[in-house]
Design a protein around this motif. Structure first.
Motif, mmCIF file in Angstrom:
data_model
loop_
_atom_site.group_PDB
_atom_site.id
_atom_site.type_symbol
_atom_site.label_atom_id
_atom_site.label_comp_id
_atom_site.label_asym_id
_atom_site.label_seq_id
_atom_site.Cartn_x
_atom_site.Cartn_y
_atom_site.Cartn_z
ATOM 1 N N UNK A 1 0.832 -1.200 0.000
ATOM 2 C CA UNK A 1 0.000 0.000 0.000
ATOM 3 C C UNK A 1 0.866 1.250 0.000
ATOM 4 N N UNK A 2 1.885 1.270 0.847
ATOM 5 C CA UNK A 2 2.800 2.418 0.914
ATOM 6 C C UNK A 2 3.578 2.571 -0.390
ATOM 7 N N UNK A 3 3.942 1.476 -1.013
ATOM 8 C CA UNK A 3 4.629 1.524 -2.309
ATOM 9 C C UNK A 3 3.748 2.223 -3.343
ATOM 10 N N UNK A 4 2.474 1.872 -3.366
ATOM 11 C CA UNK A 4 1.555 2.388 -4.374
ATOM 12 C C UNK A 4 1.070 3.803 -4.075
ATOM 13 N N UNK A 5 0.972 4.154 -2.803
ATOM 14 C CA UNK A 5 0.489 5.483 -2.436
ATOM 15 C C UNK A 5 0.948 5.807 -1.023
ATOM 16 N N UNK A 6 2.086 6.462 -0.922
ATOM 17 C CA UNK A 6 2.628 6.848 0.373
ATOM 18 C C UNK A 6 1.980 8.171 0.793
ATOM 19 N N UNK A 7 1.084 8.136 1.792
ATOM 20 C CA UNK A 7 0.335 9.337 2.152
ATOM 21 C C UNK A 7 1.041 10.268 3.135
ATOM 22 N N UNK A 8 2.306 9.993 3.466
ATOM 23 C CA UNK A 8 2.979 10.791 4.494
ATOM 24 C C UNK A 8 3.167 12.247 4.089
ATOM 25 N N UNK A 9 3.217 12.530 2.804
ATOM 26 C CA UNK A 9 3.296 13.907 2.315
ATOM 27 C C UNK A 9 2.859 13.906 0.852
ATOM 28 N N UNK A 10 2.557 15.077 0.338
ATOM 29 C CA UNK A 10 2.175 15.176 -1.071
ATOM 30 C C UNK A 10 3.335 14.726 -1.950
ATOM 31 N N UNK A 11 4.543 15.112 -1.585
ATOM 32 C CA UNK A 11 5.726 14.711 -2.346
ATOM 33 C C UNK A 11 5.906 13.191 -2.328
ATOM 34 N N UNK A 12 5.673 12.575 -1.176
ATOM 35 C CA UNK A 12 5.784 11.114 -1.079
ATOM 36 C C UNK A 12 4.729 10.426 -1.929
ATOM 37 N N UNK A 13 3.521 10.978 -1.944
ATOM 38 C CA UNK A 13 2.462 10.409 -2.786
ATOM 39 C C UNK A 13 2.848 10.550 -4.252
ATOM 40 N N UNK A 14 3.377 11.711 -4.613
ATOM 41 C CA UNK A 14 3.791 11.946 -6.005
ATOM 42 C C UNK A 14 4.863 10.943 -6.449
ATOM 43 N N UNK A 15 5.772 10.606 -5.527
ATOM 44 C CA UNK A 15 6.876 9.695 -5.863
ATOM 45 C C UNK A 15 6.547 8.227 -5.603
ATOM 46 N N UNK A 16 5.291 7.926 -5.287
ATOM 47 C CA UNK A 16 4.870 6.534 -5.136
ATOM 48 C C UNK A 16 4.884 5.849 -6.498
ATOM 49 N N UNK A 17 4.677 4.535 -6.494
ATOM 50 C CA UNK A 17 4.670 3.789 -7.756
ATOM 51 C C UNK A 17 3.350 3.982 -8.488
ATOM 52 N N UNK A 18 3.434 4.396 -9.754
ATOM 53 C CA UNK A 18 2.238 4.627 -10.564
ATOM 54 C C UNK A 18 2.213 3.723 -11.795
ATOM 55 N N UNK A 19 3.078 2.700 -11.821
ATOM 56 C CA UNK A 19 3.172 1.810 -12.976
ATOM 57 C C UNK A 19 2.542 0.443 -12.755
ATOM 58 N N UNK A 20 2.618 -0.061 -11.542
ATOM 59 C CA UNK A 20 2.109 -1.403 -11.271
ATOM 60 C C UNK A 20 0.583 -1.390 -11.329
#
Length: 109
Positions: A42-61
């Motif tokens: 879940x954290x890999x796909x959408x890290x909610x700790x910050x907007x930047x972390x969410x932006x740098x989450x995985x968006x390919x899988x």
């Protein structure tokens, strides 16, 4: 037993950070993954700790688990569905950070 388990799931999720090519990860229903391992995905796909972390989450899988059943938790499936659509990073940011003020990005006159 030969289960992949939470330890394997956490290690794999951490190893996939920054991945830009893998789109499917097939795991058997008997993988032995519990809430601990799914939390890492879940954290890999959408890290909610910050907007930047969410932006740098995985968006390919787009697939994790077994396509034949619903053993992949709903939250994970929702993130995967976002990845399969246009602008996954933007959509994840809007869903994960509802208090984010978008008005400065729309300077209409």
């Amino acid at each position: 037993t030969n289960a992949f388990g939470d330890e394997g799931a956490v290690a794999l999720a951490e190893g996939l950070m920054g991945n830009e090519s893998l789109t499917s990860l097939h795991l058997s229903e008997e993988s032995g993954i519990t809430d601990v391992g799914w939390a890492a995905f879940s954290k890999l796909l959408c890290d909610p700790t910050s907007i930047n972390s969410t932006y740098h989450s995985n968006h390919n899988i787009e697939t994790i688990g077994d396509d034949e059943d619903d053993s992949t938790p709903l939250k994970i499936r929702q993130y995967l569905k976002l990845n399969a659509n246009p602008h996954p990073a933007m959509n994840k940011i809007l869903k994960s950070h509802p208090d984010f003020d978008m008005e400065p990005f729309f300077q209409w006159k």
